[in-house]
Scaffold this active site. Structure first.
Site, PDB file in Angstrom:
ATOM      1  N   GLY A  16      50.806  40.935  21.627  1.00  0.00           N
ATOM      2  CA  GLY A  16      51.529  40.588  20.062  1.00  0.00           C
ATOM      3  C   GLY A  16      51.725  42.360  19.642  1.00  0.00           C
ATOM      4  O   GLY A  16      52.091  42.475  18.422  1.00  0.00           O
ATOM      5  N   SER A  61      53.970  44.861  19.861  1.00  0.00           N
ATOM      6  CA  SER A  61      54.741  45.608  19.487  1.00  0.00           C
ATOM      7  C   SER A  61      55.379  45.109  18.363  1.00  0.00           C
ATOM      8  O   SER A  61      56.328  45.222  18.095  1.00  0.00           O
ATOM      9  CB  SER A  61      56.073  44.997  20.557  1.00  0.00           C
ATOM     10  N   SER A  62      54.958  44.097  17.417  1.00  0.00           N
ATOM     11  CA  SER A  62      55.013  44.327  16.325  1.00  0.00           C
ATOM     12  C   SER A  62      53.743  43.671  15.300  1.00  0.00           C
ATOM     13  O   SER A  62      53.227  43.357  15.885  1.00  0.00           O
ATOM     14  CB  SER A  62      56.236  42.607  16.501  1.00  0.00           C
ATOM     15  N   GLY A  63      54.303  44.475  13.820  1.00  0.00           N
ATOM     16  CA  GLY A  63      53.554  42.871  12.972  1.00  0.00           C
ATOM     17  C   GLY A  63      52.334  43.375  12.510  1.00  0.00           C
ATOM     18  O   GLY A  63      51.796  45.019  13.154  1.00  0.00           O
ATOM     19  N   ARG A  96      56.404  39.942  25.169  1.00  0.00           N
ATOM     20  CA  ARG A  96      57.686  39.309  26.526  1.00  0.00           C
ATOM     21  C   ARG A  96      58.935  40.361  25.960  1.00  0.00           C
ATOM     22  O   ARG A  96      59.193  41.439  26.787  1.00  0.00           O
ATOM     23  CB  ARG A  96      58.404  38.163  25.711  1.00  0.00           C
ATOM     24  N   ASP A 141      54.539  36.540  28.837  1.00  0.00           N
ATOM     25  CA  ASP A 141      54.751  35.400  28.148  1.00  0.00           C
ATOM     26  C   ASP A 141      53.293  35.081  28.272  1.00  0.00           C
ATOM     27  O   ASP A 141      52.493  34.804  29.148  1.00  0.00           O
ATOM     28  CB  ASP A 141      55.394  34.814  28.653  1.00  0.00           C
ATOM     29  N   SER A 164      43.201  35.013  13.501  1.00  0.00           N
ATOM     30  CA  SER A 164      43.687  33.780  13.364  1.00  0.00           C
ATOM     31  C   SER A 164      43.988  32.923  11.779  1.00  0.00           C
ATOM     32  O   SER A 164      45.358  34.799  12.023  1.00  0.00           O
ATOM     33  CB  SER A 164      42.050  33.030  12.883  1.00  0.00           C
ATOM     34  N   TYR A 221      50.229  24.931  12.771  1.00  0.00           N
ATOM     35  CA  TYR A 221      50.280  26.014  13.033  1.00  0.00           C
ATOM     36  C   TYR A 221      49.170  26.298  12.420  1.00  0.00           C
ATOM     37  O   TYR A 221      48.226  27.013  12.998  1.00  0.00           O
ATOM     38  CB  TYR A 221      50.973  26.688  11.308  1.00  0.00           C
ATOM     39  N   LYS A 253      45.517  27.797  14.298  1.00  0.00           N
ATOM     40  CA  LYS A 253      43.544  28.334  13.876  1.00  0.00           C
ATOM     41  C   LYS A 253      42.587  28.259  13.554  1.00  0.00           C
ATOM     42  O   LYS A 253      41.602  28.917  13.998  1.00  0.00           O
ATOM     43  CB  LYS A 253      44.855  29.427  13.301  1.00  0.00           C
TER      44      LYS A 253
END
Ligand SMILES: NC(=O)c1ccc[n+]([C@@H]2O[C@H](COP(=O)([O-])OP(=O)(O)OC[C@H]3O[C@@H](n4cnc5c(N)ncnc54)[C@H](OP(=O)(O)O)[C@@H]3O)[C@@H](O)[C@H]2O)c1
Length: 336
Positions: free
Chosen positions: A46, A48-50, A71, A100, A179, A193, A197
């Site tokens: 993850g 590539s963002s945020g 992805r 993925d 988490s 969700y 977590k």
């Protein structure tokens, strides 16, 4: 007077017991040696963002070599370019591989092997790939529950499986599971969700016990609401109740969250929180989780009761938001 002597003796026994308790707890807590990220290979799922991208930037600024996994290839390439601006020496590399993380363990193992062939064994793995869906329990699709469990939970299990054997052999390593505060307290709209977590915490506790003798340390990070593309996407469909509850705490910057997560992982802290609310939640939910310092152990023992009272105040105010929304909805349905 005999009762004064009795009181003094009781006080003395209490002080002595407290001292013995502190000494005993001190003997149980083992703090690992902080790890240096200079020259280390850090894999960020993850990335590539945020929050994941900010984590990669933070590690790169500390001299690490980075592998980003996500992805979408064009977003990966964009993130790589952005991270490269923060190089502290000309040897540093950022590589990105599209995968993925939720689909099957074998393909995740394959890309992590590919990453290690180029940049060496993984010193730190940050499992940040994740997604969220909010909605009432009965209105969410069953596919939402399945997808979130695949991405948020299995998507952290697979990368961890791919690095753990080498970390144990090398007797060093750090794994972070990202988490959420929604992984410490279940709130309206987060049935799908939150469960994923919370699951990460169980995984992390059990894994920590297995790998601690090998000098491998696990961190579970519990970020609050953070200003990211993922958060903006979640807000588009957030229920009124969930939005009103969320508004009770401020939205954080991803750079700030990333800094704290990396600092805590370097120090081998098991729980990583952000801000005062996050800190209180950490103490409240510490349960049987490993303690990383004597100060942390003492704080949980001394503050748990008071924080429980404050926590119940929050829960009561959230319950009241939910009740008010329900009454309002019923009223507007009657007038329609
Ligand atoms: N933002 C918040 O308020 C907040 C609060 C608490 C916890 N968190 C947690 O922090 C993590 C990051 O959140 P964020 O807000 O930064 O999210 P974000 O901006 O949406 O970024 C999510 C990242 O994960 C990747 N990803 C998603 N599904 C994937 C999959 N199946 N395989 C591989 N990569 C995948 C995305 O890239 P691709 O889509 O290209 O794959 C992207 O790089 C998540 O685990 C989230 O639950 C966020």
């Amino acid at each position: 007077m005999p009762w004064v002597a009795l009181l003094l003796a009781a006080g003395g026994v209490a002080v002595l017991s407290a001292l013995l308790m502190v000494l005993y707890m001190g003997s149980l807590v083992t703090s690992p040696k902080p790890m240096s990220l200079s020259g280390a290979h850090v894999v960020v799922t993850g990335g590539s963002s945020g929050i994941g991208k900010s984590i990669a930037v933070e590690c790169f600024k500390q001299g690490a070599f980075i592998t980003l996994l996500a992805r979408n290839e064009s977003r990966l390439v964009e993130a790589k370019k952005e991270i490269e601006k923060y190089a502290v020496n000309d040897k540093q590399v950022v590589q990105c591989i599209s995968v993925d993380v939720s689909k099957d363990c074998a393909s995740v193992e394959r890309v992590i092997k590919q990453a290690q062939d180029k940049l060496g064994p993984v010193d730190m793995l940050v499992n940040c790939a994740g997604t969220s869906v909010t909605g009432k329990f009965e209105e969410l699709g069953i596919s939402n529950f399945e997808e979130l469990m695949s991405v948020n939970y299995l998507g952290s299990v697979y990368p961890a499986r791919a690095v753990i054997t080498t970390m144990k052999e090398r007797r060093m390593g750090r794994i972070v599971f990202v988490s959420s505060q929604a992984g410490q307290v279940g709130l309206f709209g987060f049935t799908a969700y939150s469960a994923t977590k919370f699951a990460l915490r169980g995984l992390a506790e059990a894994l920590q016990m297995e790998v601690k003798p090998y000098n491998v340390y696990i961190t579970v990070a519990y970020p609050p609401d953070t200003d990211t593309p993922g958060f903006a996407e979640e807000n588009k469909t957030k229920l009124l109740e969930t939005r009103l509850i969320s508004e009770s705490s401020p939205v954080c910057k991803p750079e700030h969250v990333a800094k704290i997560i990396i600092k805590d992982s370097i120090q081998g802290k098991f729980s990583s929180s952000v801000g005062t609310d996050g800190h209180m939640l950490n103490v409240l939910t510490s349960g049987m989780s490993p303690m990383s310092s004597l100060a942390e152990a003492l704080e949980t023992v001394l503050c748990m009761g008071v924080f429980r009272i404050i926590g119940q105040y929050y829960i009561a105010s959230f319950d009241s938001i939910v009740r008010r929304c329900m009454i309002q909805k019923e009223k507007s349905e009657k007038t329609d």
